[in-house]
Motif scaffolding. Structure first.
Motif, short mmCIF file in Angstrom:
data_model
loop_
_atom_site.label_atom_id
_atom_site.label_comp_id
_atom_site.label_asym_id
_atom_site.label_seq_id
_atom_site.Cartn_x
_atom_site.Cartn_y
_atom_site.Cartn_z
N VAL A 235 49.32 43.16 41.32
CA VAL A 235 49.18 43.04 39.86
C VAL A 235 49.76 44.27 39.17
O VAL A 235 50.43 44.16 38.13
CB VAL A 235 47.69 42.84 39.47
CG1 VAL A 235 47.51 42.93 37.96
CG2 VAL A 235 47.20 41.48 39.98
N TRP A 292 49.38 36.27 49.05
CA TRP A 292 49.00 36.50 47.66
C TRP A 292 50.20 36.56 46.72
O TRP A 292 50.15 36.03 45.61
CB TRP A 292 48.18 37.78 47.52
CG TRP A 292 47.94 38.13 46.09
CD1 TRP A 292 48.52 39.14 45.36
CD2 TRP A 292 47.11 37.41 45.17
NE1 TRP A 292 48.10 39.11 44.06
CE2 TRP A 292 47.23 38.06 43.89
CE3 TRP A 292 46.27 36.31 45.28
CZ2 TRP A 292 46.54 37.62 42.78
CZ3 TRP A 292 45.59 35.86 44.15
CH2 TRP A 292 45.72 36.53 42.91
N SER A 296 50.51 34.59 43.18
CA SER A 296 50.66 35.25 41.88
C SER A 296 52.05 35.00 41.31
O SER A 296 52.21 34.77 40.10
CB SER A 296 50.40 36.76 42.00
OG SER A 296 51.37 37.37 42.84
#
Length: 323
Positions: A235, A292, A296
């Motif tokens: 992120v 992941w 994302s």
């Protein structure tokens, strides 16, 4: 027959995240059948990189000459943001040395080919994405080991020369061979190019399943903090990638490309290097990151694909004013 294989390849690629989750879960529950792959991971990754080379040609590097500033920023942000994000998150969460080193190694790896696909879906600058991916992959043999040494040298013993040689063998030579084959036999490559990504996906799934199997017992004890660390790093990478590119004057289209170039890494390379030179646990961040980052990345790409670029918004406003 060819049409069937192409359809099957498209299906494999489309649901890659699903296959990774299913295979990794099976490997975690029943690790024994997957462990034998461990010694062959570097060879599998070499085939993946050969496939990447087959999709590349010298024209993929032309933006280095026509838009050097964009490429420079993209590559610089790639090798600055993610290694520091991995190092910072590892320190913040107090990860054990092996996992901390794995976080840094994941961040220091070049961007993965998935970044090009996500950029295309997100209506970003695909040409810039391909060029930045190509350039930072070529630079990886030098930049990856020395960035890793700088940030993780105090965490875990590292032989940077051996690491460099391994990256040359696993990445540079197969990619160069793929590019050469593409140039020497373009007609042959054209016939198989739609199947190549599916072969890469199958090998990636095989690699990740093996890593999960080899570390199944340890994963049970660190799963929560490991997932949190990987998510935070990813992120941070996506967010800083977007706003860093905007801060140097890049358009929304270019910024979307750079975002994925930074947020999506060559996790397979990080896995292979960790297993070959570090504690096997150091491969876990890359294994989790591979899953992941596609989740994302897909979510962000889908969100952007349904939103007009900022430049398009401005044009729309002008049309309304004229009317």
């Amino acid at each position: 027959m060819v049409t069937f294989l192409e359809k099957l390849a498209a299906l494999v690629c489309k649901y890659m995240t699903v296959w990774v989750l299913v295979a990794s879960t099976i490997a975690f529950v029943n690790p024994a059948p997957f462990k034998f792959v461990g010694p062959y991971i570097s060879y599998l990754l070499g085939v993946i990189m050969l496939g990447m080379g087959l999709t590349m040609s010298l024209k993929d590097f032309r933006l280095v000459l026509t838009r050097p500033k964009d490429v420079f920023y993209g590559v610089s942000f790639r090798y600055l943001i993610m290694p520091l994000a991995g190092f910072g998150v590892a320190k913040l969460l107090g990860l054990p040395p092996a996992l901390a080193a794995g976080m840094v190694l994941l961040g220091a790896a070049p961007s993965g080919t998935g970044s090009n696909v996500m950029t295309y879906i997100a209506k970003g600058d695909t040409a810039l994405s391909i060029t930045v991916s190509s350039v930072n992959t070529i630079l990886a043999p030098v930049l990856t080991p020395y960035i890793f040494l700088l940030l993780a040298g105090s965490m875990i013993p590292i032989d940077v020369t051996v690491l460099l040689v391994d990256i040359v063998k696993i990445v540079l030579i197969p990619v160069a061979a793929g590019v050469a084959l593409h140039m020497a036999a373009p007609n042959l490559v054209e016939k198989i190019i739609k199947i190549v990504p599916a072969v890469s996906v199958v090998f990636i799934i095989t690699i990740l399943s093996s890593v999960v199997a080899l570390n199944a017992a340890k994963m049970a004890t660190v799963a929560l903090v490991l997932c949190l660390a990987v998510i935070l790093q990813n992120v941070l990478g996506l967010t800083l990638g977007y706003y860093s590119s905007k801060s140097v004057g890049m358009s929304a289209k270019k910024s979307r490309a750079i975002t994925f170039e930074i947020g999506m890494e060559n996790s397979g390379l990080a896995v292979a290097l960790a297993l070959a030179h570090l504690d096997p646990m150091a491969a876990l961040p890359a294994a989790v990151g591979a899953v992941w980052q596609y989740i994302s990345g897909s979510v962000l790409a889908s969100y952007w694909s349904n939103r007009p670029l900022e430049e398009e918004k401005d044009i729309a406003k002008e049309v309304v004013l004229v009317e």
